[in-house]
Design a protein around this motif. Structure first.
Motif, PDB file in Angstrom:
ATOM      1  N   ASP A 158      69.584   7.539  -0.956  1.00  0.00           N
ATOM      2  CA  ASP A 158      70.574   7.501  -2.014  1.00  0.00           C
ATOM      3  C   ASP A 158      70.219   6.337  -2.927  1.00  0.00           C
ATOM      4  O   ASP A 158      69.528   5.409  -2.521  1.00  0.00           O
ATOM      5  CB  ASP A 158      71.977   7.314  -1.429  1.00  0.00           C
ATOM      6  N   LEU A 159      70.693   6.361  -4.154  1.00  0.00           N
ATOM      7  CA  LEU A 159      70.414   5.270  -5.078  1.00  0.00           C
ATOM      8  C   LEU A 159      71.037   3.967  -4.580  1.00  0.00           C
ATOM      9  O   LEU A 159      72.139   3.971  -4.032  1.00  0.00           O
ATOM     10  CB  LEU A 159      70.967   5.589  -6.464  1.00  0.00           C
ATOM     11  N   VAL A 160      70.340   2.867  -4.777  1.00  0.00           N
ATOM     12  CA  VAL A 160      70.911   1.550  -4.523  1.00  0.00           C
ATOM     13  C   VAL A 160      71.989   1.345  -5.582  1.00  0.00           C
ATOM     14  O   VAL A 160      71.714   1.494  -6.780  1.00  0.00           O
ATOM     15  CB  VAL A 160      69.834   0.451  -4.617  1.00  0.00           C
ATOM     16  N   PRO A 161      73.223   1.027  -5.190  1.00  0.00           N
ATOM     17  CA  PRO A 161      74.320   0.912  -6.166  1.00  0.00           C
ATOM     18  C   PRO A 161      74.226  -0.389  -6.971  1.00  0.00           C
ATOM     19  O   PRO A 161      74.899  -1.370  -6.695  1.00  0.00           O
ATOM     20  CB  PRO A 161      75.578   0.955  -5.296  1.00  0.00           C
ATOM     21  N   LEU A 162      73.370  -0.366  -7.963  1.00  0.00           N
ATOM     22  CA  LEU A 162      73.072  -1.556  -8.749  1.00  0.00           C
ATOM     23  C   LEU A 162      72.767  -1.119 -10.167  1.00  0.00           C
ATOM     24  O   LEU A 162      72.084  -0.118 -10.373  1.00  0.00           O
ATOM     25  CB  LEU A 162      71.858  -2.253  -8.124  1.00  0.00           C
ATOM     26  N   GLY A 163      73.266  -1.861 -11.127  1.00  0.00           N
ATOM     27  CA  GLY A 163      72.988  -1.547 -12.520  1.00  0.00           C
ATOM     28  C   GLY A 163      72.278  -2.696 -13.209  1.00  0.00           C
ATOM     29  O   GLY A 163      72.031  -3.742 -12.615  1.00  0.00           O
ATOM     30  N   LEU A 164      71.945  -2.500 -14.454  1.00  0.00           N
ATOM     31  CA  LEU A 164      71.290  -3.526 -15.264  1.00  0.00           C
ATOM     32  C   LEU A 164      72.292  -4.051 -16.285  1.00  0.00           C
ATOM     33  O   LEU A 164      72.644  -3.350 -17.232  1.00  0.00           O
ATOM     34  CB  LEU A 164      70.061  -2.944 -15.961  1.00  0.00           C
ATOM     35  N   SER A 165      72.736  -5.279 -16.090  1.00  0.00           N
ATOM     36  CA  SER A 165      73.692  -5.893 -17.013  1.00  0.00           C
ATOM     37  C   SER A 165      72.967  -6.382 -18.261  1.00  0.00           C
ATOM     38  O   SER A 165      71.735  -6.500 -18.300  1.00  0.00           O
ATOM     39  CB  SER A 165      74.395  -7.068 -16.335  1.00  0.00           C
ATOM     40  N   ASP A 166      73.734  -6.704 -19.289  1.00  0.00           N
ATOM     41  CA  ASP A 166      73.159  -7.275 -20.506  1.00  0.00           C
ATOM     42  C   ASP A 166      72.455  -8.596 -20.213  1.00  0.00           C
ATOM     43  O   ASP A 166      71.417  -8.895 -20.801  1.00  0.00           O
ATOM     44  CB  ASP A 166      74.242  -7.478 -21.565  1.00  0.00           C
TER      45      ASP A 166
END
Length: 136
Positions: A47-55
């Protein structure tokens, strides 16, 4: 199933504020493309690692990190349980925030999607970047 390979339309290396662009036919492009196809052939997460790319993270990537951005002329797909549509842009941290974790952040038309894939083996990418003089 075997992961299909895709040819990027361009590859950007962002290195501490400097940007180098590679396009098909440019010196170094074939090495980077081959490394990407090897590294993106297998993933270690279901499953995707629950992490995003912030500004803030994206600003760091632009100013003080080493990252690879990969652009594709059409949508690509990975042979994983996670099915995402319209992926045509990837970001791979090499040095800086999220580096060393084998993460690949997917994007679509300039927007980063939530989550990250984890490459089973990122050594081909590091080998290509070393050969091109980006890392020791």
């Amino acid at each position: 199933p075997i992961q299909p390979t895709y040819q990027p339309s361009r590859i950007l290396i962002r290195n501490k504020g400097n940007i180098t662009e590679y396009r098909p036919g440019d010196e170094g492009f074939a090495e980077l493309e081959n490394a990407l196809n090897l590294a993106l052939a297998d993933f270690s997460n279901l499953d995707l690692v629950p992490l995003g790319l912030s500004d803030v993270t994206l600003q760091e990537y632009n100013e003080s990190a080493l990252v690879m951005e990969v652009f594709y002329p059409r949508a690509i797909r990975f042979n994983t349980i996670v099915r995402m549509r319209n992926i045509n842009h990837l970001l791979i941290p090499i040095e800086g925030r999220h580096a060393g974790l084998r993460y690949v952040f997917p994007g679509s038309n300039g927007t980063w999607l939530s989550g990250a894939f984890v490459m089973a083996d990122d050594v081909p990418i590091f080998d290509a970047l070393r050969a091109l003089g980006y890392i020791d």
